[in-house]
Write a protein that holds these residues in place. Structure first.
Motif, PDB file in Angstrom:
ATOM      1  N   THR A  32       0.828  -1.210   0.000  1.00 43.50           N
ATOM      2  CA  THR A  32       0.000   0.000   0.000  1.00 43.50           C
ATOM      3  C   THR A  32       0.857   1.253   0.000  1.00 43.50           C
ATOM      4  N   ILE A 158      -6.756  -2.468  -3.904  1.00 37.09           N
ATOM      5  CA  ILE A 158      -6.394  -1.062  -4.054  1.00 37.09           C
ATOM      6  C   ILE A 158      -6.953  -0.514  -5.355  1.00 37.09           C
ATOM      7  N   GLY A 163      -6.453   3.100  -1.748  1.00 33.39           N
ATOM      8  CA  GLY A 163      -5.373   2.693  -0.876  1.00 33.39           C
ATOM      9  C   GLY A 163      -5.754   2.470   0.575  1.00 33.39           C
TER      10      GLY A 163
END
Length: 394
Positions: A32, A158, A163
């Motif tokens: 991430t 994502i 995110g």
């Protein structure tokens, strides 16, 4: 000995399941951070800054984490650091600006600096010596499977939801790991726990490694692996998005390819742990093979070559580093275990600082050159150490 022999121990089973959740959270966090920073900046140098933010706390605090692991109850220290990490992760969902992500990365790795030496030091006290090599190999499976499954799933999520979902996965997984570790019933104090000033104890551990050639050489292999070898991980967004034009899904697939090879290597080591002869030769050959694989991957024109080469890199990487970890755990005196293993863990976790070096080289030349240099350094270091008869005959 069967592949999963160490899982017959109750405490090790809970430890292992907790490690599965811990690793899933760890992988989700790294994927991430890397993707969000790249998405916000499209700048290789900012990926290097991310590596710096992740690496500095490990350099500053990890050796002190090893000192604490030798002084206090290791289980209590592990539970305390995991509680802090999970609580912090739950409060971090809104921090998605680049500068906020860099701060978050630094703080989360501060917690990890105290957590990792503690976990590594606990393993020999949960299994007998005859199952230690098997336990160490099995302990690599969550890391490799997490690398294979976590990044690909996180990359897809994502792409679909943004995110923030990656940070949520990290926090929830850490909380689940805490739940598993809380069920351990074992006194994991270091025998003959050291007394005196923490600085003196830290120096004692460093002197032990400095005066033991085999320990120093094996830790040097881990250092080169992290700083020059696995630094390619920081540059994978460039390969996925620019070179291969595969986006976040391709980014997940590249991570998964490395994880697939690593998982296969781990299962082989777990099965053959007690039958491997000439461990030193296996270690040095594996390191050289990893460096060569990285050099080939660096010039890959597309996913068709990149994925099998990363699988080969993952296989070589886990096969030789599992042997390194096994020898260190078997040979280190218990009263120094936390400090020596914290130094080893520090080398493992210098990947973010290697990411800074890779980011600088990628910005100055390109990402292909940066990965090529890293692979060449790993291979050259292994070939130099191959001249040592003491290492070859381990």
């Amino acid at each position: 000995m069967t592949t999963f022999a160490a899982l017959r121990e109750r405490n090790y089973r809970f430890y292992w399941v907790g490690l599965v959740f811990y690793v899933l959270g760890h992988r989700a966090e790294y994927v991430t951070f890397a993707w969000l920073v790249w998405e916000a900046t499209h700048d290789a140098l900012h990926l290097g800054y991310l590596g710096l933010a992740q690496g500095v706390p490990l350099v500053v605090f990890q050796l002190w984490g090893g000192v604490l692991a030798d002084r206090v109850n290791r289980l209590r220290l592990l539970l305390a650091t995991l509680t802090l990490f999970a609580a912090f992760g739950l409060s971090a969902f809104a921090l998605i600006r680049v500068e906020h992500l860099l701060v978050l990365a630094a703080l989360s790795n501060t917690f990890r600096a105290f957590d990792e030496p503690t976990r590594m030091s606990m393993v020999p006290q949960m299994v007998g010596r005859e199952r230690l090599a098997n336990a160490i190999a099995l302990g690599s499976i969550p890391w490799q499977a997490g690398r294979m499954i976590g990044p690909s799933i996180t990359g897809i999520l994502i792409a679909a939801f943004g995110g923030t979902v990656g940070l949520a996965i990290a926090a929830v997984a850490s909380a689940m790991a805490l739940t598993m570790y809380a069920r351990l019933h074992v006194d994991v104090r270091s025998s003959a726990a050291p007394v005196g000033h923490m600085g003196t104890q830290l120096l004692e551990g460093l002197r032990f490694v400095r005066h033991n050639f085999v320990f120093a050489a094996l830790i040097c292999l881990a250092l080169f692996n992290a700083v020059f070898g696995l630094s390619y991980v920081t540059l994978l967004p460039i390969y996925a998005d620019v070179y291969f034009q595969a986006g976040s899904a391709g980014f997940g697939l590249l991570n998964a390819a490395h994880g697939t090879g690593a998982l296969v290597g781990t299962l082989i080591v777990a099965t053959l742990a007690t039958r491997i002869r000439h461990r030193g030769l296996v270690i040095l050959t594996g390191a050289a093979g990893m460096g060569l694989g990285l050099a080939i991957f660096s010039q890959s024109p597309g996913l068709g070559l990149a994925m099998p080469m990363l699988a080969a890199v993952g296989f070589s990487n886990t096969f030789y580093l599992t042997q390194v970890s096994t020898h260190l755990q078997q040979a280190v005196p218990d009263h120094l275990r936390g400090r020596v293993m914290s130094l080893y863990a520090l080398c493992w976790n210098l990947l973010p600082l290697g990411g800074l070096l890779g980011g600088v080289l990628a910005a100055a030349v390109n990402a292909r050159f940066a990965v090529l240099v890293g692979g060449a350094m790993v291979a050259a270091n292994a070939l130099v150490l191959l001249a040592s008869r003491r290492l070859r005959l381990l």
